[in-house]
Every structure is written in structure tokens, then in C-alpha cells.
Design a protein around this motif. Structure first.
Motif, short mmCIF file in Angstrom:
data_model
loop_
_atom_site.label_atom_id
_atom_site.label_comp_id
_atom_site.label_asym_id
_atom_site.label_seq_id
_atom_site.Cartn_x
_atom_site.Cartn_y
_atom_site.Cartn_z
N ALA A 289 1.48 -7.99 -11.73
CA ALA A 289 1.86 -8.01 -10.31
C ALA A 289 2.53 -6.69 -9.93
N ALA A 290 3.41 -6.19 -10.77
CA ALA A 290 4.09 -4.92 -10.49
C ALA A 290 3.09 -3.76 -10.49
N LEU A 291 2.14 -3.80 -11.39
CA LEU A 291 1.12 -2.75 -11.45
C LEU A 291 0.29 -2.74 -10.17
N LEU A 292 -0.06 -3.90 -9.67
CA LEU A 292 -0.79 -3.98 -8.40
C LEU A 292 0.04 -3.39 -7.26
N LYS A 293 1.32 -3.71 -7.24
CA LYS A 293 2.19 -3.21 -6.18
C LYS A 293 2.22 -1.67 -6.20
N TRP A 294 2.44 -1.07 -7.35
CA TRP A 294 2.54 0.38 -7.43
C TRP A 294 1.17 1.04 -7.25
N SER A 295 0.12 0.38 -7.66
CA SER A 295 -1.22 0.91 -7.41
C SER A 295 -1.50 0.95 -5.92
N GLY A 296 -1.05 -0.09 -5.21
CA GLY A 296 -1.20 -0.12 -3.77
C GLY A 296 -0.46 1.03 -3.10
N VAL A 297 0.72 1.33 -3.59
CA VAL A 297 1.50 2.45 -3.05
C VAL A 297 0.75 3.76 -3.28
N ASP A 298 0.26 3.96 -4.49
CA ASP A 298 -0.47 5.19 -4.81
C ASP A 298 -1.76 5.30 -4.01
N LEU A 299 -2.48 4.19 -3.88
CA LEU A 299 -3.72 4.21 -3.12
C LEU A 299 -3.47 4.45 -1.64
N MET A 300 -2.35 3.96 -1.13
CA MET A 300 -2.00 4.22 0.27
C MET A 300 -1.79 5.71 0.49
N LYS A 301 -1.11 6.36 -0.43
CA LYS A 301 -0.91 7.82 -0.33
C LYS A 301 -2.25 8.54 -0.36
N ALA B 108 -5.14 7.27 0.57
CA ALA B 108 -5.83 6.98 1.84
C ALA B 108 -5.32 7.90 2.95
N ILE B 109 -4.03 8.15 2.97
CA ILE B 109 -3.46 9.06 3.97
C ILE B 109 -4.02 10.47 3.79
N ARG B 110 -4.08 10.92 2.55
CA ARG B 110 -4.63 12.27 2.29
C ARG B 110 -6.10 12.35 2.67
N LEU B 111 -6.85 11.30 2.34
CA LEU B 111 -8.27 11.28 2.72
C LEU B 111 -8.44 11.32 4.23
N SER B 112 -7.62 10.55 4.92
CA SER B 112 -7.69 10.54 6.37
C SER B 112 -7.36 11.91 6.96
N GLU B 113 -6.32 12.53 6.45
CA GLU B 113 -5.92 13.86 6.92
C GLU B 113 -6.98 14.91 6.63
N ALA B 114 -7.77 14.69 5.57
CA ALA B 114 -8.83 15.63 5.20
C ALA B 114 -10.14 15.34 5.95
N GLY B 115 -10.12 14.31 6.80
CA GLY B 115 -11.30 14.01 7.58
C GLY B 115 -12.24 12.98 6.99
N PHE B 116 -11.83 12.33 5.94
CA PHE B 116 -12.66 11.30 5.29
C PHE B 116 -12.20 9.91 5.73
N GLU B 117 -12.36 9.66 7.02
CA GLU B 117 -11.88 8.41 7.61
C GLU B 117 -12.54 7.17 7.00
N ALA B 118 -13.83 7.22 6.77
CA ALA B 118 -14.54 6.05 6.22
C ALA B 118 -14.00 5.71 4.83
N ASP B 119 -13.79 6.73 4.01
CA ASP B 119 -13.24 6.50 2.67
C ASP B 119 -11.82 5.96 2.74
N ALA B 120 -11.04 6.49 3.67
CA ALA B 120 -9.66 6.02 3.84
C ALA B 120 -9.65 4.55 4.26
N ARG B 121 -10.52 4.17 5.20
CA ARG B 121 -10.60 2.78 5.63
C ARG B 121 -11.03 1.86 4.49
N GLU B 122 -11.94 2.34 3.68
CA GLU B 122 -12.39 1.55 2.52
C GLU B 122 -11.23 1.27 1.56
N LEU B 123 -10.45 2.31 1.31
CA LEU B 123 -9.27 2.13 0.45
C LEU B 123 -8.29 1.15 1.08
N LEU B 124 -8.07 1.25 2.38
CA LEU B 124 -7.15 0.35 3.06
C LEU B 124 -7.62 -1.10 2.96
#
Length: 77
Positions: free
Chosen positions: A18-30, A32-48
Motif C-alpha cells: 500500500a505504501a509503495l502504491l502511494k509513493w509510486s502515485g506521487v512519483d507518477l504525478m510528478k 505527468a506534470i513534466r509530460l504535460s509541461e513538455a507538451g505530451f498532454e495525452a501521455d500525461a492524461r494516461e498517467l493520471l
């Protein structure tokens, strides 16, 4: 009644997962933000979308750990 060693390990494993999922979610959110900022909106949405399923899974694992502690789930030898 105290937990047996196998049940203690099972509870620890469930809580760790459960803790691993929580921290993985935090890392994946970061990520997704970088992907979105780089113009990869579809990939960011997929991660979200993937991240969105993590809290339910975390809650299930935490619930299973509580059930192990209460003796409702027992690891057989």
C-alpha cells in the motif's frame, strides 16, 4: 491473540505494498506534470488515469492488513 509470524509478515507485506502504491502515485504525478509541461498532454492524461486507480487499491490493501490483524485473514502454512 497475537499474530503468528507468517501472519505478521503478511500484514507487513500488505502495508508495504500500500505504501509503495502511494509513493509510486506521487512519483507518477510528478512525471505527468513534466509530460504535460513538455507538451505530451495525452501521455500525461494516461498517467493520471492510472494514478486515479491507486487510492482504491491502497485502501483495499490497508483493509486486508487490518483483517489480518483482526484474525479474519490467516496465512496457512
Amino acid at each position: 491473540m497475537p499474530l503468528t509470524k507468517p501472519n505478521q509478515q503478511l500484514r507487513r507485506d500488505l502495508k508495504q505494498a500500500a505504501a509503495l502504491l502511494k509513493w509510486s502515485g506521487v512519483d507518477l504525478m510528478k512525471m505527468a506534470i513534466r509530460l504535460s509541461e513538455a507538451g505530451f498532454e495525452a501521455d500525461a492524461r494516461e498517467l493520471l488515469t492510472i494514478i486515479g486507480s491507486f487510492p482504491d487499491a491502497e485502501d483495499k490493501l490497508a483493509g486486508y492488513a487490518d483483517e489480518v490483524k483482526a484474525g479474519r485473514i490467516v496465512r496457512a502454512k
